[in-house]
Design a protein around this motif. Structure first.
Motif, PDB file in Angstrom:
ATOM      1  N   GLU A  36      61.461  49.276  31.122  1.00  0.00           N
ATOM      2  CA  GLU A  36      61.028  50.658  31.332  1.00  0.00           C
ATOM      3  C   GLU A  36      61.239  51.086  32.782  1.00  0.00           C
ATOM      4  N   LYS A  37      60.901  50.222  33.719  1.00  0.00           N
ATOM      5  CA  LYS A  37      61.086  50.549  35.133  1.00  0.00           C
ATOM      6  C   LYS A  37      62.561  50.731  35.478  1.00  0.00           C
ATOM      7  N   LEU A  38      63.424  49.981  34.796  1.00  0.00           N
ATOM      8  CA  LEU A  38      64.866  50.080  35.044  1.00  0.00           C
ATOM      9  C   LEU A  38      65.539  51.132  34.169  1.00  0.00           C
ATOM     10  N   ARG A  39      64.765  51.707  33.236  1.00  0.00           N
ATOM     11  CA  ARG A  39      65.282  52.699  32.287  1.00  0.00           C
ATOM     12  C   ARG A  39      66.417  52.142  31.438  1.00  0.00           C
ATOM     13  N   VAL A  40      66.166  50.941  30.916  1.00  0.00           N
ATOM     14  CA  VAL A  40      67.090  50.296  29.987  1.00  0.00           C
ATOM     15  C   VAL A  40      66.270  49.803  28.798  1.00  0.00           C
ATOM     16  N   SER A  41      66.938  49.294  27.783  1.00  0.00           N
ATOM     17  CA  SER A  41      66.213  48.824  26.604  1.00  0.00           C
ATOM     18  C   SER A  41      65.673  47.409  26.820  1.00  0.00           C
ATOM     19  N   PRO A  42      64.530  47.115  26.204  1.00  0.00           N
ATOM     20  CA  PRO A  42      64.003  45.754  26.271  1.00  0.00           C
ATOM     21  C   PRO A  42      64.976  44.727  25.695  1.00  0.00           C
ATOM     22  N   SER A  43      65.768  45.126  24.695  1.00  0.00           N
ATOM     23  CA  SER A  43      66.720  44.178  24.112  1.00  0.00           C
ATOM     24  C   SER A  43      67.818  43.820  25.112  1.00  0.00           C
ATOM     25  N   LEU A  44      68.164  44.734  26.007  1.00  0.00           N
ATOM     26  CA  LEU A  44      69.138  44.420  27.052  1.00  0.00           C
ATOM     27  C   LEU A  44      68.571  43.358  27.992  1.00  0.00           C
ATOM     28  N   ILE A  45      67.326  43.526  28.400  1.00  0.00           N
ATOM     29  CA  ILE A  45      66.692  42.544  29.292  1.00  0.00           C
ATOM     30  C   ILE A  45      66.596  41.194  28.592  1.00  0.00           C
ATOM     31  N   SER A  46      66.209  41.195  27.340  1.00  0.00           N
ATOM     32  CA  SER A  46      66.139  39.954  26.578  1.00  0.00           C
ATOM     33  C   SER A  46      67.505  39.273  26.514  1.00  0.00           C
ATOM     34  N   GLY A  47      68.536  40.050  26.245  1.00  0.00           N
ATOM     35  CA  GLY A  47      69.890  39.508  26.172  1.00  0.00           C
ATOM     36  C   GLY A  47      70.364  38.941  27.497  1.00  0.00           C
ATOM     37  N   ILE A  48      70.035  39.617  28.575  1.00  0.00           N
ATOM     38  CA  ILE A  48      70.411  39.136  29.902  1.00  0.00           C
ATOM     39  C   ILE A  48      69.692  37.826  30.213  1.00  0.00           C
ATOM     40  N   GLU A  49      68.380  37.799  29.973  1.00  0.00           N
ATOM     41  CA  GLU A  49      67.604  36.600  30.281  1.00  0.00           C
ATOM     42  C   GLU A  49      68.028  35.402  29.437  1.00  0.00           C
ATOM     43  N   SER A  50      68.454  35.651  28.217  1.00  0.00           N
ATOM     44  CA  SER A  50      68.853  34.544  27.339  1.00  0.00           C
ATOM     45  C   SER A  50      70.311  34.136  27.523  1.00  0.00           C
ATOM     46  N   GLY A  51      71.040  34.882  28.362  1.00  0.00           N
ATOM     47  CA  GLY A  51      72.430  34.548  28.617  1.00  0.00           C
ATOM     48  C   GLY A  51      73.411  35.153  27.630  1.00  0.00           C
ATOM     49  N   ARG A  54      73.929  38.415  27.342  1.00  0.00           N
ATOM     50  CA  ARG A  54      74.526  39.581  28.017  1.00  0.00           C
ATOM     51  C   ARG A  54      74.653  39.242  29.491  1.00  0.00           C
ATOM     52  N   ARG A  55      75.624  39.843  30.146  1.00  0.00           N
ATOM     53  CA  ARG A  55      75.770  39.566  31.576  1.00  0.00           C
ATOM     54  C   ARG A  55      75.134  40.678  32.400  1.00  0.00           C
ATOM     55  N   VAL A  56      74.827  40.351  33.636  1.00  0.00           N
ATOM     56  CA  VAL A  56      74.254  41.324  34.553  1.00  0.00           C
ATOM     57  C   VAL A  56      75.416  42.109  35.163  1.00  0.00           C
ATOM     58  N   THR A  57      75.480  43.383  34.847  1.00  0.00           N
ATOM     59  CA  THR A  57      76.557  44.217  35.365  1.00  0.00           C
ATOM     60  C   THR A  57      76.279  44.629  36.808  1.00  0.00           C
ATOM     61  N   ARG A  58      77.289  45.151  37.423  1.00  0.00           N
ATOM     62  CA  ARG A  58      77.143  45.674  38.790  1.00  0.00           C
ATOM     63  C   ARG A  58      76.088  46.777  38.813  1.00  0.00           C
ATOM     64  N   ASP A  59      76.126  47.664  37.824  1.00  0.00           N
ATOM     65  CA  ASP A  59      75.144  48.752  37.754  1.00  0.00           C
ATOM     66  C   ASP A  59      73.717  48.218  37.617  1.00  0.00           C
ATOM     67  N   MET A  60      73.558  47.163  36.830  1.00  0.00           N
ATOM     68  CA  MET A  60      72.227  46.572  36.659  1.00  0.00           C
ATOM     69  C   MET A  60      71.745  45.955  37.968  1.00  0.00           C
ATOM     70  N   ARG A  61      72.617  45.280  38.681  1.00  0.00           N
ATOM     71  CA  ARG A  61      72.240  44.706  39.984  1.00  0.00           C
ATOM     72  C   ARG A  61      71.793  45.803  40.941  1.00  0.00           C
ATOM     73  N   ILE A  62      72.499  46.920  40.916  1.00  0.00           N
ATOM     74  CA  ILE A  62      72.134  48.049  41.781  1.00  0.00           C
ATOM     75  C   ILE A  62      70.772  48.602  41.386  1.00  0.00           C
ATOM     76  N   LYS A  63      70.540  48.788  40.081  1.00  0.00           N
ATOM     77  CA  LYS A  63      69.243  49.301  39.610  1.00  0.00           C
ATOM     78  C   LYS A  63      68.104  48.374  40.030  1.00  0.00           C
ATOM     79  N   ILE A  64      68.312  47.074  39.856  1.00  0.00           N
ATOM     80  CA  ILE A  64      67.263  46.110  40.222  1.00  0.00           C
ATOM     81  C   ILE A  64      66.974  46.200  41.714  1.00  0.00           C
ATOM     82  N   ALA A  65      68.010  46.285  42.528  1.00  0.00           N
ATOM     83  CA  ALA A  65      67.816  46.392  43.979  1.00  0.00           C
ATOM     84  C   ALA A  65      67.094  47.679  44.347  1.00  0.00           C
ATOM     85  N   GLN A  66      67.436  48.774  43.682  1.00  0.00           N
ATOM     86  CA  GLN A  66      66.797  50.058  43.985  1.00  0.00           C
ATOM     87  C   GLN A  66      65.322  50.057  43.587  1.00  0.00           C
TER      88      GLN A  66
END
Length: 74
Positions: free
Chosen positions: A22-37, A39-51
């Protein structure tokens, strides 16, 4: 940054996957996929996390602590 690092940041912030998403304005399933390997962490996602969560020593320390605890869990 990989799923392990994303999980470490989320845990450091004391958030559920849904709250983190919610804080990143993405779906929980995306976060789950990233954490489980699945899905990959995109450049845009890295930027959002940093912001949203910042960067620096606190984030690096959280990732290092998570890596260390993961070593002992296996």
């Amino acid at each position: 940054m990989n799923g392990f690092a994303v999980r470490a940041i989320r845990i450091k912030e004391n958030l559920t996957q849904s709250e983190f998403a919610e804080k990143l304005r993405v779906s929980p399933s995306l976060i789950s996929g990233i954490e489980s390997g699945q899905r990959r962490v995109t450049r845009d996602m890295r930027i959002k996390i940093a912001q949203v969560f910042g960067t620096g020593d606190e984030i690096d320390e959280a990732i290092a602590r998570a890596r260390e605890s993961e070593k002992w869990a296996h």
